[in-house]
Design an enzyme around this catalytic site. Structure first.
Site, PDB file in Angstrom:
ATOM      1  N   ARG A 103      -7.898  -0.656   4.598  1.00  0.00           N
ATOM      2  CA  ARG A 103      -7.074   0.353   3.940  1.00  0.00           C
ATOM      3  C   ARG A 103      -7.649   1.732   4.237  1.00  0.00           C
ATOM      4  O   ARG A 103      -8.876   1.934   4.208  1.00  0.00           O
ATOM      5  CB  ARG A 103      -7.020   0.122   2.427  1.00  0.00           C
ATOM      6  CG  ARG A 103      -6.184  -1.081   1.993  1.00  0.00           C
ATOM      7  CD  ARG A 103      -4.700  -0.846   2.275  1.00  0.00           C
ATOM      8  NE  ARG A 103      -3.854  -1.951   1.831  1.00  0.00           N
ATOM      9  CZ  ARG A 103      -3.460  -2.959   2.602  1.00  0.00           C
ATOM     10  NH1 ARG A 103      -3.868  -2.993   3.871  1.00  0.00           N
ATOM     11  NH2 ARG A 103      -2.680  -3.906   2.134  1.00  0.00           N
ATOM     12  N   GLU A 110      -0.243   7.249   4.756  1.00  0.00           N
ATOM     13  CA  GLU A 110       0.446   6.641   5.878  1.00  0.00           C
ATOM     14  C   GLU A 110       1.943   6.913   5.795  1.00  0.00           C
ATOM     15  O   GLU A 110       2.509   6.874   4.715  1.00  0.00           O
ATOM     16  CB  GLU A 110       0.204   5.121   5.904  1.00  0.00           C
ATOM     17  CG  GLU A 110      -1.202   4.767   6.311  1.00  0.00           C
ATOM     18  CD  GLU A 110      -1.426   3.283   6.476  1.00  0.00           C
ATOM     19  OE1 GLU A 110      -2.421   2.907   7.092  1.00  0.00           O
ATOM     20  OE2 GLU A 110      -0.593   2.491   5.976  1.00  0.00           O
ATOM     21  N   HIS A 147      -1.229   0.877  11.878  1.00  0.00           N
ATOM     22  CA  HIS A 147      -1.257  -0.148  10.826  1.00  0.00           C
ATOM     23  C   HIS A 147      -0.515  -1.404  11.290  1.00  0.00           C
ATOM     24  O   HIS A 147       0.428  -1.878  10.650  1.00  0.00           O
ATOM     25  CB  HIS A 147      -0.646   0.377   9.524  1.00  0.00           C
ATOM     26  CG  HIS A 147      -1.080  -0.423   8.322  1.00  0.00           C
ATOM     27  ND1 HIS A 147      -1.133   0.108   7.046  1.00  0.00           N
ATOM     28  CD2 HIS A 147      -1.486  -1.704   8.182  1.00  0.00           C
ATOM     29  CE1 HIS A 147      -1.546  -0.813   6.190  1.00  0.00           C
ATOM     30  NE2 HIS A 147      -1.763  -1.922   6.868  1.00  0.00           N
TER      31      HIS A 147
END
Length: 327
Positions: A236, A265, A284
């Site tokens: 994360r 993000e 990601h």
């Protein structure tokens, strides 16, 4: 009798298990570039009895309040940090997840980032594309004999240990929830966080994001790392203080970084981490192999079906919600 309605975000109707779910429910597949904001969800969530989400969709108390029929929130992949558990539990809405489905693919992605950094893949590719050939001082490294520190020895950390053992490296791990014997099962030495930072040539993060772990890596931690060390994060973005990371990279406090996650993000285009020459970045996607996506979609669909048929999901994160529903 009218079938319950299921909202599936960022999913495609191309798998047999969705056909099975259609036997008991009406499915609505919605895909939007950039995902769905809270305001978007407030507009569409109302009629649905179940929703399947990714980490990109914030199921806030407002969204939950706007969904009077909702019975289950099924998160694909890791435990959701984007769901208001308290609001869901009070309403008797169970939150489920799909553990284990992406352990291998995320671990593989971490290995890929480590190798890209060790072998200077991107700079060498740009050099070749620019018309140059190899250079004797490229700084390429072997992994063999290096020390790799793994922060968090959960499912992904363990899968990574198994893979890295084949490279004949020295494995260190920091995890306050395991014993030295448990680490030893994966040929890793359990050490303090300080020792891991000071001794590792590569540090790879696989911890959950909590209040305790937010900005786990910041200015102080970078000052403890080797100047030749690399930091990899496929967990994360919030585990790292990004402003401190940028300074550490620009000032030569560490050698480089491999990042699949950011805070926030998606990252802003002007984020220096996207442009520094000693950083390898991906959007990601560590858990997004075809195989892992199939598994997480299938398991989330199974969780939804179990609840809609009156049962309990295999992996509830708030099992007390099931009791609240009965009250």
């Amino acid at each position: 009798m009218e079938k319950p309605k299921v909202l599936l975000l960022e999913a495609e109707d191309r798998f047999a298990f969705f056909q099975e779910l259609k036997e008991i429910a009406d499915l609505s597949f919605k895909n939007k570039k950039g995902g769905y904001t809270e305001e978007d969800l407030l507009q569409i969530i109302g009629p649905y009895h179940a929703v399947m989400i990714t980490s990109q969709h914030a199921i806030t108390s407002r969204v939950i309040a706007a969904a009077p029929k909702l019975r289950i929130i099924a998160k694909r992949g890791a435990k959701p940090e984007n769901v208001d558990y308290e609001a869901a539990t009070k309403r008797g809405i169970v939150v489920a997840w799909t553990p284990g489905v992406n352990y291998v693919t995320v671990a593989e992605h971490a290995v890929m980032l480590i190798l890209c950094l060790a072998k200077k893949v991107l700079p060498q590719m740009e050099r070749l594309r620019g018309g140059a050939w190899r250079e004797s001082d490229a700084g390429l490294q072997e992994l063999c004999g290096k020390t790799i520190g793994i922060v968090g020895l959960g499912g992904i950390g363990k899968a990574l240990c198994r893979m890295l053992n084949g490279f004949d490296v020295n494995l260190l791990t920091y995890d306050p929830y395991i014993s030295p014997a448990q680490a030893g099962e994966f040929n890793a030495n359990l050490v303090s966080f300080k020792d891991l930072l000071e001794q590792s040539d590569y540090i790879t993060l696989h911890a959950a994001l909590t209040d305790k772990t937010r900005h786990l890596i910041g200015e102080q931690e970078f000052s403890m790392m080797k100047k030749t060390a690399y930091l990899v994060n496929t967990a994360r973005g919030g585990l790292i203080d990004e402003s401190a990371l940028v300074k550490a990279l620009q000032n030569g406090e560490i050698a480089g970084a491999g990042l699949d996650v950011f805070e926030p993000e998606p990252p802003r285009h002007e984020n220096p981490l996207l442009h520094l020459p000693n950083v390898v970045v991906t959007p990601h996607m560590a858990g997004w192999s075809e195989e892992a996506l199939y598994r997480e979609l299938k398991e989330a669909a199974i969780e939804i079906r179990l609840v809609l048929e009156g049962g309990s999901p295999h992996y509830p994160l708030n099992p007390e919600a099931l009791e609240n529903r009965k009250l």
